[in-house]
Design a protein around this motif. Structure first.
Motif, mmCIF file in Angstrom:
data_model
loop_
_atom_site.group_PDB
_atom_site.id
_atom_site.type_symbol
_atom_site.label_atom_id
_atom_site.label_comp_id
_atom_site.label_asym_id
_atom_site.label_seq_id
_atom_site.Cartn_x
_atom_site.Cartn_y
_atom_site.Cartn_z
ATOM 1 N N LEU A 156 -3.053 6.734 -6.795
ATOM 2 C CA LEU A 156 -1.740 5.017 -5.971
ATOM 3 C C LEU A 156 -2.428 5.126 -4.787
ATOM 4 C CD1 LEU A 156 0.116 2.946 -7.224
ATOM 5 C CD2 LEU A 156 1.867 4.322 -5.921
ATOM 6 N N ILE A 157 -2.877 3.929 -5.064
ATOM 7 C CA ILE A 157 -2.935 3.163 -4.048
ATOM 8 C C ILE A 157 -2.149 1.817 -2.990
ATOM 9 C CG2 ILE A 157 -4.791 1.407 -1.835
ATOM 10 C CD1 ILE A 157 -7.142 3.256 -4.248
ATOM 11 N N GLY A 158 -1.933 1.704 -3.783
ATOM 12 C CA GLY A 158 -0.732 0.254 -4.267
ATOM 13 C C GLY A 158 -0.695 -0.156 -5.135
ATOM 14 N N VAL A 159 -0.466 -1.746 -4.699
ATOM 15 C CA VAL A 159 -0.426 -2.717 -6.191
ATOM 16 C C VAL A 159 -0.675 -3.839 -5.266
ATOM 17 C CG1 VAL A 159 1.711 -1.412 -7.206
ATOM 18 C CG2 VAL A 159 2.612 -3.355 -5.731
ATOM 19 N N LEU A 160 -0.837 -4.888 -6.028
ATOM 20 C CA LEU A 160 -1.199 -6.081 -6.006
ATOM 21 C C LEU A 160 -0.088 -7.048 -6.605
ATOM 22 C CD1 LEU A 160 -3.173 -8.647 -4.676
ATOM 23 C CD2 LEU A 160 -4.144 -8.913 -6.636
ATOM 24 N N ASP A 161 0.575 -8.175 -5.298
ATOM 25 C CA ASP A 161 1.824 -8.387 -6.244
ATOM 26 C C ASP A 161 1.264 -9.853 -6.149
ATOM 27 O OD1 ASP A 161 4.599 -9.290 -6.453
ATOM 28 O OD2 ASP A 161 5.515 -8.447 -4.866
ATOM 29 N N VAL A 162 1.705 -10.835 -6.724
ATOM 30 C CA VAL A 162 1.907 -12.053 -6.722
ATOM 31 C C VAL A 162 3.023 -12.416 -7.296
ATOM 32 C CG1 VAL A 162 0.204 -13.746 -8.372
ATOM 33 C CG2 VAL A 162 -0.800 -11.808 -7.186
ATOM 34 N N ILE A 204 8.762 -0.625 0.084
ATOM 35 C CA ILE A 204 10.013 -0.715 -1.769
ATOM 36 C C ILE A 204 9.622 0.716 -1.869
ATOM 37 C CG2 ILE A 204 9.597 -1.545 -3.718
ATOM 38 C CD1 ILE A 204 8.619 -3.932 -2.009
ATOM 39 N N LYS A 205 10.677 1.554 -2.169
ATOM 40 C CA LYS A 205 10.473 2.520 -2.777
ATOM 41 C C LYS A 205 9.789 2.709 -4.471
ATOM 42 C CE LYS A 205 14.617 4.249 0.225
ATOM 43 N NZ LYS A 205 16.302 4.235 -0.320
ATOM 44 N N ILE A 206 9.120 4.074 -4.549
ATOM 45 C CA ILE A 206 8.923 4.024 -6.138
ATOM 46 C C ILE A 206 9.622 3.896 -6.927
ATOM 47 C CG2 ILE A 206 7.568 5.269 -7.682
ATOM 48 C CD1 ILE A 206 5.805 4.208 -5.484
ATOM 49 N N GLY A 207 9.535 3.552 -7.876
ATOM 50 C CA GLY A 207 10.691 3.021 -9.614
ATOM 51 C C GLY A 207 11.803 1.206 -8.746
ATOM 52 N N LYS A 208 11.687 1.152 -7.430
ATOM 53 C CA LYS A 208 12.184 0.067 -7.700
ATOM 54 C C LYS A 208 11.555 -1.283 -7.536
ATOM 55 C CE LYS A 208 15.392 3.251 -6.639
ATOM 56 N NZ LYS A 208 16.890 2.944 -7.641
ATOM 57 N N GLY A 209 12.415 -2.262 -7.796
ATOM 58 C CA GLY A 209 11.814 -3.590 -7.847
ATOM 59 C C GLY A 209 10.635 -3.944 -9.182
ATOM 60 N N LEU A 221 0.665 -0.850 0.324
ATOM 61 C CA LEU A 221 -0.174 0.131 0.140
ATOM 62 C C LEU A 221 1.096 1.421 -0.438
ATOM 63 C CD1 LEU A 221 -2.342 -1.436 2.563
ATOM 64 C CD2 LEU A 221 -3.068 -1.285 -0.168
ATOM 65 N N TYR A 222 0.451 2.200 -0.513
ATOM 66 C CA TYR A 222 1.214 3.082 -0.889
ATOM 67 C C TYR A 222 0.534 4.864 0.243
ATOM 68 C CZ TYR A 222 3.523 7.635 -3.193
ATOM 69 O OH TYR A 222 4.050 9.082 -3.515
ATOM 70 N N ASP A 223 1.979 5.026 0.975
ATOM 71 C CA ASP A 223 1.585 5.994 1.935
ATOM 72 C C ASP A 223 1.300 8.241 1.284
ATOM 73 O OD1 ASP A 223 4.283 6.025 1.962
ATOM 74 O OD2 ASP A 223 4.292 5.722 4.274
ATOM 75 N N GLY A 224 2.025 7.863 0.671
ATOM 76 C CA GLY A 224 2.755 9.511 -0.571
ATOM 77 C C GLY A 224 3.915 8.812 -0.316
ATOM 78 N N GLU A 225 4.866 8.080 0.151
ATOM 79 C CA GLU A 225 6.232 8.516 0.058
ATOM 80 C C GLU A 225 6.481 6.383 -0.828
ATOM 81 O OE1 GLU A 225 8.644 9.235 3.503
ATOM 82 O OE2 GLU A 225 6.874 10.960 3.889
ATOM 83 N N VAL A 226 6.330 5.907 0.158
ATOM 84 C CA VAL A 226 6.906 4.185 -0.170
ATOM 85 C C VAL A 226 5.650 3.502 -0.268
ATOM 86 C CG1 VAL A 226 8.899 4.416 0.845
ATOM 87 C CG2 VAL A 226 7.177 3.341 2.787
ATOM 88 N N LEU A 227 5.945 2.323 -0.609
ATOM 89 C CA LEU A 227 4.680 1.249 -0.824
ATOM 90 C C LEU A 227 5.509 0.437 0.380
ATOM 91 C CD1 LEU A 227 5.247 0.311 -4.095
ATOM 92 C CD2 LEU A 227 3.014 1.009 -3.642
ATOM 93 N N CYS A 263 7.389 -4.029 -8.081
ATOM 94 C CA CYS A 263 6.836 -2.941 -7.562
ATOM 95 C C CYS A 263 6.280 -1.470 -7.948
ATOM 96 C CB CYS A 263 5.972 -4.242 -5.755
ATOM 97 S SG CYS A 263 5.420 -5.440 -6.058
ATOM 98 N N GLY A 264 7.849 -1.570 -7.736
ATOM 99 C CA GLY A 264 7.743 -0.221 -7.633
ATOM 100 C C GLY A 264 7.954 0.775 -8.613
ATOM 101 N N THR A 265 7.782 -0.369 -9.854
ATOM 102 C CA THR A 265 8.266 -0.602 -11.031
ATOM 103 C C THR A 265 7.155 -0.166 -11.735
ATOM 104 O OG1 THR A 265 10.736 -1.002 -11.493
ATOM 105 C CG2 THR A 265 9.227 -1.165 -13.141
ATOM 106 N N ALA A 266 6.225 -1.047 -11.279
ATOM 107 C CA ALA A 266 4.491 -1.358 -11.723
ATOM 108 C C ALA A 266 3.708 0.157 -11.655
ATOM 109 C CB ALA A 266 3.631 -2.338 -11.723
ATOM 110 N N ALA A 267 3.927 0.721 -9.907
ATOM 111 C CA ALA A 267 3.396 1.770 -9.828
ATOM 112 C C ALA A 267 3.651 3.213 -10.333
ATOM 113 C CB ALA A 267 3.751 1.821 -8.287
ATOM 114 N N GLU A 268 5.128 3.182 -10.350
ATOM 115 C CA GLU A 268 6.265 4.117 -11.263
ATOM 116 C C GLU A 268 5.573 4.248 -12.599
ATOM 117 O OE1 GLU A 268 10.412 6.339 -11.329
ATOM 118 O OE2 GLU A 268 10.271 4.401 -12.743
ATOM 119 N N LYS A 269 4.971 3.031 -13.237
ATOM 120 C CA LYS A 269 5.011 3.500 -14.915
ATOM 121 C C LYS A 269 3.091 3.225 -14.786
ATOM 122 C CE LYS A 269 8.924 1.145 -17.201
ATOM 123 N NZ LYS A 269 9.202 -0.250 -18.337
ATOM 124 N N ARG A 270 2.443 3.261 -13.928
ATOM 125 C CA ARG A 270 1.177 2.956 -14.170
ATOM 126 C C ARG A 270 0.892 1.835 -14.548
ATOM 127 N NH1 ARG A 270 -0.884 7.337 -11.562
ATOM 128 N NH2 ARG A 270 -2.694 7.492 -12.733
#
Length: 163
Positions: free
Chosen positions: A128-134, A79-84, A59-65, A86-93
């Motif tokens: 952004l609310i967060g990501v579902l990671d599977v 996880i930082k936005i743009g990293k890994g 989940l995204y708190d405005g700074e990190v997942l 999860c962070g890449t999917a969040a950044e690229k939307r």
């Protein structure tokens, strides 16, 4: 719906997802707390698909997942936005399917047994609310069918459940 989940392993993947989604629409409720819905959703996914070794929400708190409800081994907590993945999917939307995590630049190895992954970002009102990671402990576990139905599940969650 009672806390029972019907699972059919002897049908096509699309049929498994369609049965799951039908049940999720009865199981999840906007009247329940978010954490309750996310916890039951992760359990339902893990229970339905043998190929899933780990499933959860960041989940995204405005700074990190940050780590939310999940099923599987212990996990990375932030996880930082743009990293890994999860962070890449969040950044690229956009949803990212990774057939082999060893070939994804900057992959974060929370679970050394993870071999493939799919991450679906979640947005509400374009925020952004967060990501579902599977994750799976097998290579090439996720495809366009998984993408289609997991995106449908996330859309239902963000449009009908999360207020």
């Amino acid at each position: 719906m009672a806390e029972f989940l019907e699972v059919k392993n002897d049908v096509q993947l699309s049929e498994q997802y369609e049965l799951l989604i039908k049940q999720l629409k009865s199981l999840l409720s906007k009247d329940e707390r978010l954490i309750t819905n996310l916890a039951n959703l992760t359990a339902a996914l893990k229970q339905t698909f043998d190929k899933i070794s780990w499933v959860g929400f960041y989940l995204y708190d405005g700074e990190v997942l940050y780590l939310g409800p999940f099923q599987g081994k212990i996990a990375c907590t932030t996880i930082k936005i743009g990293k890994g993945v999860c962070g890449t999917a969040a950044e690229k939307r956009e949803t990212i399917i990774v057939p082999d995590v060893n070939k994804f630049p900057g992959h974060i190895f929370c679970d050394p047994d993870s071999k493939s992954e799919i991450v679906i970002p979640m947005f509400k009102n374009n925020k952004l609310i967060g990501v579902l990671d599977v994750d799976s402990d097998a290579f090439n576990s996720f495809d366009e069918t998984d993408k289609k139905y997991l995106e449908e599940i996330v859309r239902f969650l963000t449009e009908e459940i999360i207020i």
